[in-house]
Scaffold this motif. Sequence first.
Motif, PDB file in Angstrom:
ATOM      1  N   LEU A 122       0.828  -1.204   0.000  1.00 24.73           N
ATOM      2  CA  LEU A 122       0.000   0.000   0.000  1.00 24.73           C
ATOM      3  C   LEU A 122       0.866   1.260   0.000  1.00 24.73           C
ATOM      4  CD1 LEU A 122      -2.778  -0.959   2.582  1.00 24.73           C
ATOM      5  CD2 LEU A 122      -3.163  -0.339   0.190  1.00 24.73           C
ATOM      6  N   ILE A 123       1.907   1.236   0.817  1.00 24.18           N
ATOM      7  CA  ILE A 123       2.775   2.415   0.945  1.00 24.18           C
ATOM      8  C   ILE A 123       3.591   2.619  -0.327  1.00 24.18           C
ATOM      9  CG2 ILE A 123       4.764   3.351   2.193  1.00 24.18           C
ATOM     10  CD1 ILE A 123       3.559   1.835   4.692  1.00 24.18           C
ATOM     11  N   GLU A 124       4.195   1.554  -0.828  1.00 17.40           N
ATOM     12  CA  GLU A 124       5.090   1.705  -1.974  1.00 17.40           C
ATOM     13  C   GLU A 124       4.321   1.984  -3.273  1.00 17.40           C
ATOM     14  OE1 GLU A 124       8.357  -1.003  -2.231  1.00 17.40           O
ATOM     15  OE2 GLU A 124       9.221  -0.059  -0.447  1.00 17.40           O
ATOM     16  N   ASN A 125       3.019   1.739  -3.259  1.00 13.01           N
ATOM     17  CA  ASN A 125       2.189   2.095  -4.415  1.00 13.01           C
ATOM     18  C   ASN A 125       1.420   3.392  -4.177  1.00 13.01           C
ATOM     19  OD1 ASN A 125       2.321  -0.169  -6.546  1.00 13.01           O
ATOM     20  ND2 ASN A 125       2.109  -1.290  -4.625  1.00 13.01           N
ATOM     21  N   ASN A 126       1.855   4.127  -3.148  1.00 12.67           N
ATOM     22  CA  ASN A 126       1.291   5.453  -2.842  1.00 12.67           C
ATOM     23  C   ASN A 126      -0.219   5.393  -2.570  1.00 12.67           C
ATOM     24  OD1 ASN A 126       1.509   8.164  -2.310  1.00 12.67           O
ATOM     25  ND2 ASN A 126       1.529   8.811  -4.440  1.00 12.67           N
ATOM     26  N   GLU A 127      -0.645   4.295  -1.935  1.00 11.77           N
ATOM     27  CA  GLU A 127      -2.059   4.128  -1.581  1.00 11.77           C
ATOM     28  C   GLU A 127      -2.265   4.208  -0.071  1.00 11.77           C
ATOM     29  OE1 GLU A 127      -4.708   3.788  -3.548  1.00 11.77           O
ATOM     30  OE2 GLU A 127      -3.569   3.869  -5.414  1.00 11.77           O
ATOM     31  N   TYR A 128      -1.230   4.608   0.659  1.00 10.40           N
ATOM     32  CA  TYR A 128      -1.302   4.561   2.124  1.00 10.40           C
ATOM     33  C   TYR A 128      -2.311   5.546   2.712  1.00 10.40           C
ATOM     34  CZ  TYR A 128       1.756   8.662   1.844  1.00 10.40           C
ATOM     35  OH  TYR A 128       2.273   9.903   1.564  1.00 10.40           O
TER      36      TYR A 128
ATOM     37  N   ILE B 121       4.383  -1.554  18.802  1.00 12.26           N
ATOM     38  CA  ILE B 121       5.605  -1.222  18.070  1.00 12.26           C
ATOM     39  C   ILE B 121       5.344  -1.355  16.572  1.00 12.26           C
ATOM     40  CG2 ILE B 121       7.963  -1.977  17.569  1.00 12.26           C
ATOM     41  CD1 ILE B 121       8.135  -2.956  20.491  1.00 12.26           C
ATOM     42  N   LEU B 122       5.708  -0.324  15.824  1.00 16.00           N
ATOM     43  CA  LEU B 122       5.661  -0.401  14.364  1.00 16.00           C
ATOM     44  C   LEU B 122       6.945  -1.101  13.916  1.00 16.00           C
ATOM     45  CD1 LEU B 122       4.258   3.111  13.345  1.00 16.00           C
ATOM     46  CD2 LEU B 122       3.033   1.055  14.093  1.00 16.00           C
ATOM     47  N   GLY B 123       6.852  -2.410  13.733  1.00 13.65           N
ATOM     48  CA  GLY B 123       8.037  -3.217  13.469  1.00 13.65           C
ATOM     49  C   GLY B 123       8.411  -3.296  12.004  1.00 13.65           C
ATOM     50  N   CYS B 124       8.141  -2.244  11.270  1.00 11.52           N
ATOM     51  CA  CYS B 124       8.559  -2.118   9.871  1.00 11.52           C
ATOM     52  C   CYS B 124       8.799  -0.646   9.616  1.00 11.52           C
ATOM     53  CB  CYS B 124       7.492  -2.663   8.932  1.00 11.52           C
ATOM     54  SG  CYS B 124       7.859  -2.397   7.177  1.00 11.52           S
ATOM     55  N   THR B 125       9.899  -0.331   8.962  1.00  8.90           N
ATOM     56  CA  THR B 125      10.275   1.082   8.797  1.00  8.90           C
ATOM     57  C   THR B 125       9.355   1.837   7.850  1.00  8.90           C
ATOM     58  OG1 THR B 125      11.885   0.385   7.109  1.00  8.90           O
ATOM     59  CG2 THR B 125      12.697   0.683   9.371  1.00  8.90           C
ATOM     60  N   HIS B 126       8.524   1.118   7.084  1.00 10.42           N
ATOM     61  CA  HIS B 126       7.540   1.794   6.226  1.00 10.42           C
ATOM     62  C   HIS B 126       6.366   2.366   7.020  1.00 10.42           C
ATOM     63  CE1 HIS B 126       9.513  -0.396   2.963  1.00 10.42           C
ATOM     64  NE2 HIS B 126       8.768   0.233   2.076  1.00 10.42           N
ATOM     65  N   TYR B 127       6.039   1.713   8.114  1.00  9.30           N
ATOM     66  CA  TYR B 127       4.740   1.937   8.751  1.00  9.30           C
ATOM     67  C   TYR B 127       4.473   3.347   9.275  1.00  9.30           C
ATOM     68  CZ  TYR B 127       4.055  -3.180   8.522  1.00  9.30           C
ATOM     69  OH  TYR B 127       3.905  -4.469   8.099  1.00  9.30           O
ATOM     70  N   PRO B 128       5.498   4.165   9.586  1.00  8.75           N
ATOM     71  CA  PRO B 128       5.166   5.537  10.005  1.00  8.75           C
ATOM     72  C   PRO B 128       4.300   6.297   8.989  1.00  8.75           C
ATOM     73  CG  PRO B 128       7.428   5.061  10.588  1.00  8.75           C
ATOM     74  CD  PRO B 128       6.940   3.886   9.775  1.00  8.75           C
ATOM     75  N   LEU B 129       4.364   5.923   7.704  1.00 10.11           N
ATOM     76  CA  LEU B 129       3.520   6.597   6.722  1.00 10.11           C
ATOM     77  C   LEU B 129       2.044   6.255   6.904  1.00 10.11           C
ATOM     78  CD1 LEU B 129       6.388   6.975   5.386  1.00 10.11           C
ATOM     79  CD2 LEU B 129       5.143   7.116   3.227  1.00 10.11           C
ATOM     80  N   LEU B 130       1.767   5.161   7.615  1.00 11.20           N
ATOM     81  CA  LEU B 130       0.386   4.765   7.886  1.00 11.20           C
ATOM     82  C   LEU B 130      -0.086   5.250   9.255  1.00 11.20           C
ATOM     83  CD1 LEU B 130       0.340   1.088   6.552  1.00 11.20           C
ATOM     84  CD2 LEU B 130      -1.118   2.938   5.729  1.00 11.20           C
ATOM     85  N   LEU B 131       0.693   6.095   9.898  1.00 11.68           N
ATOM     86  CA  LEU B 131       0.415   6.467  11.286  1.00 11.68           C
ATOM     87  C   LEU B 131      -0.983   7.053  11.467  1.00 11.68           C
ATOM     88  CD1 LEU B 131       1.564   6.488  14.128  1.00 11.68           C
ATOM     89  CD2 LEU B 131       2.595   8.714  13.651  1.00 11.68           C
ATOM     90  N   ASN B 132      -1.400   7.928  10.564  1.00 10.07           N
ATOM     91  CA  ASN B 132      -2.731   8.535  10.695  1.00 10.07           C
ATOM     92  C   ASN B 132      -3.838   7.480  10.660  1.00 10.07           C
ATOM     93  OD1 ASN B 132      -1.739  11.126  10.946  1.00 10.07           O
ATOM     94  ND2 ASN B 132      -1.870  11.570   8.757  1.00 10.07           N
ATOM     95  N   LYS B 133      -3.683   6.496   9.788  1.00 14.96           N
ATOM     96  CA  LYS B 133      -4.674   5.417   9.709  1.00 14.96           C
ATOM     97  C   LYS B 133      -4.623   4.559  10.972  1.00 14.96           C
ATOM     98  CE  LYS B 133      -5.943   6.023   5.287  1.00 14.96           C
ATOM     99  NZ  LYS B 133      -7.261   6.562   4.918  1.00 14.96           N
ATOM    100  N   ILE B 134      -3.428   4.248  11.436  1.00 19.20           N
ATOM    101  CA  ILE B 134      -3.282   3.389  12.616  1.00 19.20           C
ATOM    102  C   ILE B 134      -3.915   4.061  13.838  1.00 19.20           C
ATOM    103  CG2 ILE B 134      -1.593   2.380  14.213  1.00 19.20           C
ATOM    104  CD1 ILE B 134       0.288   2.124  11.707  1.00 19.20           C
ATOM    105  N   LEU B 135      -3.646   5.340  14.011  1.00 19.59           N
ATOM    106  CA  LEU B 135      -4.202   6.070  15.156  1.00 19.59           C
ATOM    107  C   LEU B 135      -5.731   6.096  15.110  1.00 19.59           C
ATOM    108  CD1 LEU B 135      -1.678   9.052  15.331  1.00 19.59           C
ATOM    109  CD2 LEU B 135      -1.902   7.187  16.985  1.00 19.59           C
TER     110      LEU B 135
END
Length: 279
Positions: free
Chosen positions: A161-167, A194-208
């Motif tokens: 999702l992140i690498e295809n700019n769909e995050y 813990i966000l155990g993948c370095t990509h995941y901060p880009l999904l932070l708004n969705k996770i919260l």
Amino acid sequence: MIESTGKTGPIGVFDSGYGGLTILHQMRQLLPQYDYLYLGDNARAPYGPRSFDIVYQFTREAVEKLFSMGCHLVILACNTASAKALRSIQQNDLPQIDPNRRVLGVIRPTAECIGSITQSRHVGIVATAGTIKSESYVMEIHKLYPDITVTGEPCPMWVPLIENNEYDSPGADYFVEKRIGNLMRRDPQIDSIILGCTHYPLLLNKILKYVPRGVRIVPQGEYVANSLKDYLMRHPEMDMRCSKHGTCHYLTTESAEKFRESAQLFLNEDIDVERVVLG
């Protein structure tokens, strides 16, 4: 091409793709005086679904490339590489390649910090399937804090999702809500994830959006950067080998143009990128 010249060199930062740029950003914020050399193995990403042997082989090739370009210290800014390759490289390869060089990962610094964050002593991990299967977080946390209950949830769709700019798309909500829901149902006492993948901060708004109130999210970049600062203070002999001109260069095994475009998701600057071949 940056050649290995003199006795000092940049700090190498390796990731299978782009996520490690979130770690690099935090390092540069905290330690801007150092030189950095980032290598993304984008042509062979993602590493998450790959076997231990293949991840180890690819990671070793990347480490050797960074060493050949003057790095004395390499950070594996990739959870999968840290989980599946770091220990073998540290124990088996470095004594033969060069016992004075060092390779560090991102799992240990994150494990060290969690003891002071969780109050309930119940911690969740969201990561790639490979990182979860390795149980590296469970082992590292239990070495330091045997009383903490650790529950992992694999999130195979998050990186694509992140690498295809769909995050930030509505479609991302389904996959984030599903995995956070799975995790919290398995252990409702979790108070830190813990966000155990370095990509995941880009999904932070969705996770919260989908974590229960009061659950703390723990991205890695800040803790890894602080750990690097502490390491260099405790090892002045390594600090002396790290060059300090405030520069940052980027390497990729994919097209330089493609890397430059995708890196814009993670960086707010124009960058120079060079394509390299591993193996």
